[in-house]
Design an enzyme around this catalytic site. Structure first.
Site, PDB file in Angstrom:
ATOM      1  CE  LYS A  14      -3.502  -2.831   2.093  1.00  0.00           C
ATOM      2  NZ  LYS A  14      -4.646  -2.978   2.967  1.00  0.00           N
ATOM      3  CG  HIS A  99      -6.816  -3.112  -2.575  1.00  0.00           C
ATOM      4  ND1 HIS A  99      -7.326  -2.369  -1.546  1.00  0.00           N
ATOM      5  CD2 HIS A  99      -6.158  -4.149  -2.005  1.00  0.00           C
ATOM      6  CE1 HIS A  99      -6.971  -2.930  -0.393  1.00  0.00           C
ATOM      7  NE2 HIS A  99      -6.265  -4.012  -0.647  1.00  0.00           N
ATOM      8  CD  GLU A 101      -6.524  -0.314   1.453  1.00  0.00           C
ATOM      9  OE1 GLU A 101      -5.450  -0.161   0.849  1.00  0.00           O
ATOM     10  OE2 GLU A 101      -6.660  -1.093   2.423  1.00  0.00           O
ATOM     11  CD  GLU A 171      -7.219  -7.995  -0.640  1.00  0.00           C
ATOM     12  OE1 GLU A 171      -6.198  -8.430  -0.140  1.00  0.00           O
ATOM     13  OE2 GLU A 171      -7.378  -6.794  -0.940  1.00  0.00           O
ATOM     14  N   GLY A 177      -7.211  -5.025   7.425  1.00  0.00           N
ATOM     15  CA  GLY A 177      -6.619  -4.145   8.434  1.00  0.00           C
ATOM     16  C   GLY A 177      -7.347  -4.146   9.765  1.00  0.00           C
ATOM     17  CB  SER A 228      -6.829  -9.700   9.310  1.00  0.00           C
ATOM     18  OG  SER A 228      -7.258  -8.361   9.455  1.00  0.00           O
TER      19      SER A 228
HETATM   20  P1  13P Z   1      -4.244  -6.493   5.726  1.00  0.00           P
HETATM   21  O1  13P Z   1      -3.411  -7.751   5.561  1.00  0.00           O
HETATM   22  O2  13P Z   1      -3.497  -5.375   6.373  1.00  0.00           O
HETATM   23  O3  13P Z   1      -5.554  -6.806   6.372  1.00  0.00           O
HETATM   24  O4  13P Z   1      -4.577  -5.962   4.250  1.00  0.00           O
HETATM   25  C1  13P Z   1      -5.035  -6.853   3.299  1.00  0.00           C
HETATM   26  C2  13P Z   1      -5.032  -6.204   1.975  1.00  0.00           C
HETATM   27  O5  13P Z   1      -5.746  -5.241   1.747  1.00  0.00           O
HETATM   28  C3  13P Z   1      -4.109  -6.726   0.957  1.00  0.00           C
HETATM   29  O6  13P Z   1      -4.350  -6.184  -0.290  1.00  0.00           O
END
Ligand code: 13P
Length: 266
Positions: A14, A99, A101, A171, A177, A228
């Site tokens: 990220k 993704h 995000e 995901e 997160g 996670s």
């Molecule tokens: P985390 O492993 O921090 O939960 O994030 C997962 C993710 O968004 C991977 O692209």
């Protein structure tokens, strides 16, 4: 995990690590992770750190690199953007699209994600389409419809001849997160829905010519789990039916925890 295929362990950094930090991470990680451990290891640094990270790992052909996002076009007046051909030129061989995000923070629509995915595939990168439901969608019984919509809208925009190059990452947004990974059962169920949606899309557009049997449904569709994933749950997740690898955020940022995940076996 399918016995025949090597697991894919992917680190999504990220917006973490500039070039110097990326290079020093690689040094630490490579010391902890001997070559040829069986998994395919892919690191997605911020694009500004891609060359530095790759340079620090030049001696290690077992480590691959990718970009977290690309523009929908090859080049042009798009200030601040990076294109898929540029990423390939910088040594990326993989690329993420969709993704959560990007969807939620930057407003990426299914349509834009499909175009990014097509651009990655067209540029010879291995595209990874990320899909997943929010907590609200899950609680409203929309797990399946959300995944289907995301897969169909994006994959439908990839030329048929390239559709089979796409990998998928499930995901769930509520697991990213939060420290609350999906259970293996929930992840396996969702991976089944992803595969089903992919097969449906391939069939409705006609099987890509020369593809490994989409008409019979026996092609291998790779689906990674993200949300996670940490060293303590990596082996159990990798052992669950239909989970072909992991896409890891937070736990990929320290060489020790990332090396521990890369050593996990399903
Ligand atoms: P985390 O492993 O921090 O939960 O994030 C997962 C993710 O968004 C991977 O692209």
């Amino acid at each position: 995990m399918n016995e025949v295929h090597r697991p894919v362990l992917a680190a999504n950094w990220k917006m973490h690590k500039g070039p110097r930090e990326a290079a020093s991470f690689m040094e630490g990680f490579l010391n902890l992770h001997p070559p040829a451990r069986g998994a395919i290891v892919v690191i997605f640094p911020p694009s500004i750190s891609l060359v530095a990270a790759r340079h620090a790992a030049l001696a290690r052909t077992d480590i691959e690199f990718g970009v977290q996002n690309v523009h929908t076009r090859e080049s042009g007046a798009h200030t601040g953007a990076v294109s898929a051909p540029m990423a390939a030129d910088a040594g990326a061989t993989w690329g993420l699209a969709g993704h959560s995000e990007r969807r939620h923070e930057f407003g990426d629509t299914d349509e834009m994600i499909g175009r990014r995915l097509a651009m990655l595939a067209d540029s010879g990168l291995r595209p990874v389409l990320c899909v997943g439901e929010t907590l609200e969608e899950r609680e409203n019984g929309q797990l399946e419809s959300t995944i289907r919509r995301q897969v169909e809208a994006a994959l439908g925009q990839v030329p048929q001849s390239r559709q089979e190059s796409v990998l998928y990452a499930y995901e769930p947004v509520w697991a990213i997160g939060t420290g609350l990974a999906a259970s293996e059962t929930d992840a396996s169920e969702a991976h089944g829905i992803v595969r089903d949606a992919v097969r449906g899309t391939l069939r409705s557009g006609g099987a890509p010519s020369g593809s490994a049997g989409s008409a019979t449904g026996d092609e291998h569709i790779t689906v990674l789990y993200g949300g996670s994933a940490v060293p303590s749950n990596a082996s159990d997740l990798l052992a669950a039916p239909g989970i072909d690898g992991l896409l890891v955020g937070g736990a990929s940022l320290e060489p020790e925890s990332w090396a521990a995940i890369c050593a996990a076996r399903g």
